[in-house]
Write an enzyme that holds these catalytic residues in place. Structure first.
Site, PDB file in Angstrom:
ATOM      1  CG  ASP A   8      -1.693  -1.253   1.435  1.00  0.00           C
ATOM      2  OD1 ASP A   8      -1.080  -2.343   1.381  1.00  0.00           O
ATOM      3  OD2 ASP A   8      -2.900  -1.167   1.684  1.00  0.00           O
ATOM      4  CD  GLU A  39      -6.897   0.477   0.042  1.00  0.00           C
ATOM      5  OE1 GLU A  39      -8.044   0.499  -0.399  1.00  0.00           O
ATOM      6  OE2 GLU A  39      -6.639   0.322   1.236  1.00  0.00           O
ATOM      7  CG  ASN A  40      -4.058   3.155   1.474  1.00  0.00           C
ATOM      8  OD1 ASN A  40      -3.561   2.037   1.489  1.00  0.00           O
ATOM      9  ND2 ASN A  40      -5.237   3.400   1.989  1.00  0.00           N
ATOM     10  CG  ASN A  67     -10.555  -0.706   2.482  1.00  0.00           C
ATOM     11  OD1 ASN A  67      -9.424  -1.127   2.215  1.00  0.00           O
ATOM     12  ND2 ASN A  67     -10.776   0.143   3.462  1.00  0.00           N
ATOM     13  CG  HIS A  68      -9.542   3.539   1.373  1.00  0.00           C
ATOM     14  ND1 HIS A  68     -10.647   4.026   2.037  1.00  0.00           N
ATOM     15  CD2 HIS A  68      -8.645   3.204   2.330  1.00  0.00           C
ATOM     16  CE1 HIS A  68     -10.421   3.986   3.335  1.00  0.00           C
ATOM     17  NE2 HIS A  68      -9.220   3.482   3.544  1.00  0.00           N
ATOM     18  CG  HIS A 148      -6.882  -4.550   0.458  1.00  0.00           C
ATOM     19  ND1 HIS A 148      -5.644  -3.941   0.399  1.00  0.00           N
ATOM     20  CD2 HIS A 148      -7.690  -3.679   1.099  1.00  0.00           C
ATOM     21  CE1 HIS A 148      -5.703  -2.754   0.969  1.00  0.00           C
ATOM     22  NE2 HIS A 148      -6.936  -2.577   1.406  1.00  0.00           N
ATOM     23  CG  HIS A 173      -6.604  -3.590   4.772  1.00  0.00           C
ATOM     24  ND1 HIS A 173      -7.078  -2.350   4.382  1.00  0.00           N
ATOM     25  CD2 HIS A 173      -7.340  -3.935   5.873  1.00  0.00           C
ATOM     26  CE1 HIS A 173      -8.056  -1.985   5.200  1.00  0.00           C
ATOM     27  NE2 HIS A 173      -8.227  -2.904   6.119  1.00  0.00           N
ATOM     28  CG  HIS A 175      -1.036   0.458   5.673  1.00  0.00           C
ATOM     29  ND1 HIS A 175      -1.233   1.818   5.518  1.00  0.00           N
ATOM     30  CD2 HIS A 175      -1.914  -0.140   4.826  1.00  0.00           C
ATOM     31  CE1 HIS A 175      -2.191   2.023   4.625  1.00  0.00           C
ATOM     32  NE2 HIS A 175      -2.620   0.850   4.204  1.00  0.00           N
TER      33      HIS A 175
HETATM   34 FE   FE2 Z   1      -7.172  -0.986   2.747  1.00  0.00          FE
END
Ligand code: FE2
Length: 256
Positions: A8, A39-40, A67-68, A148, A173, A175
């Site tokens: 991530d 995603e981040n 999820n983001h 994830h 996810h 991190h």
């Molecule tokens: Fe996530």
């Protein structure tokens, strides 16, 4: 075949450390396929089209999400311009592709992205049902799965269930990089690859803000930490003849 996967990527400092080291990592390790979780990448939540273009310019082959995925609303308008990005196959919003087929070193590689179930609200179906659907639609030589998900137990269970597949199942996810990388059946596996983001942070977010919010109960903005970043990833080697993973090596470049 050698695959580089970076976990991530969080905010500007996370992007910058990736752009600083990506070329060097690829050349020094003879990488054939580069995959990153983005995603981040846009201020901690989601991705922008501009950032997508920057990843592609730096030689990224596939961008996985989580999820983001749709946290930046205007991203939906740009999806047709983002063919190298995949969304989680079982994300509750079904706007984009959940897997991508590539040719690499004479093999077909299916790269997919799946959300776990524990503590995850954006999944439309279980990770197992999602993976079974991907397998029913494809006949690839190698599978690369970015799972994830929040819990190590769920990720380990998933990897054991699919360990006859040739390829890799890597967790994202949390991190935080785990030290449990291994070869599991025909797969390379790690519970979590860890993030590329600011080292002195709470999984990428500003420490003082999190204390203010969680300890003192104050309403705060979503502030991404600033400062030197850590780069976390893995390098996976696949035997092209046997179509099986032979090694997985963690990378963790800490600023100090
Ligand atoms: Fe996530």
């Amino acid at each position: 075949m050698k695959i580089l996967f970076l976990g991530d990527i969080v905010g500007r400092d996370g992007r910058n450390i990736v752009f600083e080291y990506l070329e060097k990592l690829r050349l020094e390790n003879n990488i054939d396929l580069t995959i990153v979780n983005g995603e981040n990448s846009a201020h901690g939540k989601g991705i922008s089209y501009k950032i997508y273009e920057q990843f592609i310019e730096h030689g990224v082959d596939v961008i996985t999400m989580g999820n983001h995925t749709y946290s930046k609303k205007d991203i939906v308008d740009h999806l047709t311009l983002m063919p190298k990005m995949i969304q989680p196959y079982n994300h509750i919003l079904q706007y984009h592709q959940g897997y991508l087929l590539l040719n690499c070193q004479g093999l077909e590689v299916c790269v997919t992205n799946i959300l776990g179930s524990a503590f995850m609200h954006d999944n439309a179906m279980s990770a197992f049902k999602a993976m079974d659907e991907v397998l029913s639609k494809t006949k690839s030589d190698i599978y690369f799965v970015d799972l994830h998900a929040e819990t190590t137990a769920e990720k380990l269970l998933f990897a054991n269930y699919y360990k006859e597949l040739g390829g890799a199942i890597v967790g994202t996810h949390t991190h935080v990089q785990t030290a449990d990388e291994r070869i599991l059946g025909n797969l390379a596996y790690i519970s979590d690859v860890g993030m590329c983001g600011v080292y002195d942070s709470i999984i990428g977010r500003d420490v003082d803000e999190m204390i203010d919010n969680i300890v003192y109960g104050n309403k705060t903005h979503y502030t991404i930490a600033k400062g030197p970043a850590i780069l976390n990833g893995v390098i996976i080697e696949i035997d092209e003849k046997d179509k099986k993973a032979v090694s997985i090596q963690r990378i963790s470049l800490k600023p100090y």
